[in-house]
Design a protein around this motif. Structure first.
Motif, mmCIF file in Angstrom:
data_model
loop_
_atom_site.group_PDB
_atom_site.id
_atom_site.type_symbol
_atom_site.label_atom_id
_atom_site.label_comp_id
_atom_site.label_asym_id
_atom_site.label_seq_id
_atom_site.Cartn_x
_atom_site.Cartn_y
_atom_site.Cartn_z
ATOM 1 N N LYS A 21 0.833 -1.293 -0.092
ATOM 2 C CA LYS A 21 -0.015 -0.056 0.056
ATOM 3 C C LYS A 21 0.688 1.174 0.093
ATOM 4 C CE LYS A 21 -2.630 1.329 3.606
ATOM 5 N NZ LYS A 21 -3.872 1.244 4.533
ATOM 6 N N ASP A 105 -0.241 5.683 5.832
ATOM 7 C CA ASP A 105 -0.955 5.931 4.623
ATOM 8 C C ASP A 105 -1.741 7.128 4.355
ATOM 9 O OD1 ASP A 105 -2.517 5.529 6.600
ATOM 10 O OD2 ASP A 105 -3.611 3.886 5.990
ATOM 11 N N ASN A 230 -7.051 3.409 2.080
ATOM 12 C CA ASN A 230 -7.154 1.930 2.074
ATOM 13 C C ASN A 230 -7.513 1.137 0.950
ATOM 14 O OD1 ASN A 230 -6.484 1.840 5.121
ATOM 15 N ND2 ASN A 230 -8.551 3.121 5.299
HETATM 16 CA CA CA Z 1 -5.774 3.261 7.545
#
Ligand code: CA
Ligand code: UD1
Length: 425
Positions: A21, A105, A230
């Motif tokens: 990610k 993130d 996400n």
């Molecule tokens: Ca998160």
């Protein structure tokens, strides 16, 4: 000086991707890169630890190449955010300052907010400060639960929350500042008795309260900054937010953007005043564009492009790793890569710098000096130099250097065969 921990070990299951990610990109920069740049931009940290785990080799390699000062720390297996932070314990046994902890993130976080957050923590005298934000739709996020006197009680993850807690709109942003000497003891007490069976970092709030420490909340002014990614859909949304922030900055600096809705300009592009950006341009990477330039419509700048003042880059023109001096025009259907172009040059429609040899995989440079004129549909086979004032006739295939003020012609002479059609058909 303080230290930071950036949590980047999670798999990012919801991204449905072969790429971890935090290595997903917006304008060619990774999510992790944005977070590290924001932390570095505070000038407050002397060490940044990055917790890596899922595909750790890839993330470590990336850090080594791009952020050699960051310190990767392996978390394997990944048992939750509390477990992630505890990986740093052996490195900071004797450290007694503050620690800034962030999710890896959240690419929209700014240095200004982080600085304000750390200053707030220091001046409030708290042992632990969390960052919160008010969300109209807090779905999926940890809720900030306050006591009746308004002080911080706990953070409750959505999956563990009862209906009353779920109704709370104040959420945990995923940034924490803590007195390491006091809070480091929390990590050995964290339990996994929650809906996800993980060690939650967020449980350090309850631990602080239980142990008589002072826990406070800093509420972020601009929610957008802690927009966490996400899924691919959230990645696209974050890219839009990032682009909009960049467009607003350029507009405020006096750049004319005809249609912000179809214009993409990376945050690392600088543009001078009175430059006009026509609709549907994509300007990626790091670039420096002067004043009074005209870009587009439908232009693609791919990074490392430097344009002096009064340069025109027209429709369907792609430019990469190229410097162009003032008053030069490349108005139509052109590719300029790995080039150095002088001033008052005219690049005819359809010109291409053939900078890449696919057999040797070598990229070479094209140099075009001041006042040169490149005829339409020409191919400049690099490495090659067109000296000052030289003219290239249309459809030139230029494989050697052209001296100053010369005319280079490579096309076959035009033949006109009178009445050929009538005679032969
Ligand atoms: Ca998160
Ligand atoms: C977390 C918070 C939540 C908050 C939200 C904000 C916890 C328990 N919850 O939830 O309160 O509202 O962020 O976005 O912390 N990571 C590791 N190792 C692990 C697990 C995660 O390094 O074992 C990293 C991930 O790579 C990610 C970050 O920690 O960068 C957050 O993990 P994520 O799973 O996204 O947490 P959220 O469920 O979003």
């Amino acid at each position: 000086m303080i230290k930071s921990i950036i949590m980047a070990a999670g798999k990012g299951t919801r991204m449905k991707s072969d790429t971890p990610k935090v290595l997903h990109t917006i304008f060619d920069k990774t999510l992790l890169g944005y977070v590290l740049d924001a932390v570095n931009g505070t000038n407050m940290t002397d060490e940044n630890y990055v917790i890596i785990g899922h595909q750790s080799e890839r993330v470590e390699e990336y850090l080594k190449n791009t952020y050699p000062d960051a310190k990767p720390v392996l978390q394997s297996p990944q048992l939750g955010t509390g477990h992630a932070v505890s990986m740093v314990l052996p490195y900071l046994e004797n450290y007694n300052g503050n620690i800034l902890i962030l999710n890896g993130d959240i690419p929209l976080i700014t240095s200004e907010s982080l600085k304000e957050f750390v200053d707030f923590h220091s001046s409030s005298g708290a042992d632990l400060t969390i960052m919160s934000a008010i969300f109209e739709d807090p779905a999926g996020l940890g809720r900030v639960i306050r006591k009746s006197d308004g002080s911080l009680d706990a953070i409750v993850e959505e999956k563990d929350a009862d209906p009353a807690q779920k109704a709370v709109k104040e959420i945990n942003a995923g940034c924490y500042c803590l007195n390491w000497e006091k809070l480091k003891h929390a990590f050995s007490d964290l339990k996994t008795d929650n809906a996800q069976g993980e060690y939650y970092l967020t449980d350090i709030v309850k631990w602080a309260n239980k142990n008589g420490l002072k826990a406070g909340v800093y509420t972020l002014k601009n929610n957008e900054e802690i927009f966490g990614i996400n899924s691919k859909s959230q990645l696209a949304e974050a890219a839009k937010l990032m682009n909009n922030r960049s467009l607003q900055k350029h507009l405020a600096n006096g750049v004319e953007i005809i249609d912000p809705a179809t214009t993409w300009i990376s945050p690392e592009t600088e543009i001078g005043h009175d430059t006009v950006i026509y609709p549907s341009c994509y300007i990626n990477g790091k670039n420096k564009i002067g004043s009074h330039c005209k870009i587009g419509p439908f232009a693609h700048l791919r990074g490392d492009v430097v344009l002096e003042d009064y340069v025109k880059i027209g429709n369907f023109v792609e430019v990469k790793k190229t410097t162009i001096k003032s008053h030069t025009n490349a108005c139509h259907l052109t590719y300029l890569g790995d080039s150095e172009i002088g001033s008052n040059v005219n690049i005819g429609a359809g010109t291409i710098t053939a900078n890449y040899n696919p057999l040797t995989k070598v990229k070479s440079k094209t140099v075009i000096k001041d006042n040169a004129k490149i005829g339409s549909n020409s191919v400049l086979v690099a490495p090659v130099t067109v000296e000052e004032g030289a003219n290239i006739g249309a459809v030139g295939v230029i494989t050697k250097n052209i001296p100053a003020w010369a005319l280079a012609i490579t096309r076959a002479p035009l033949r006109v065969l009178e009445n050929w059609v009538k005679k032969n058909c």
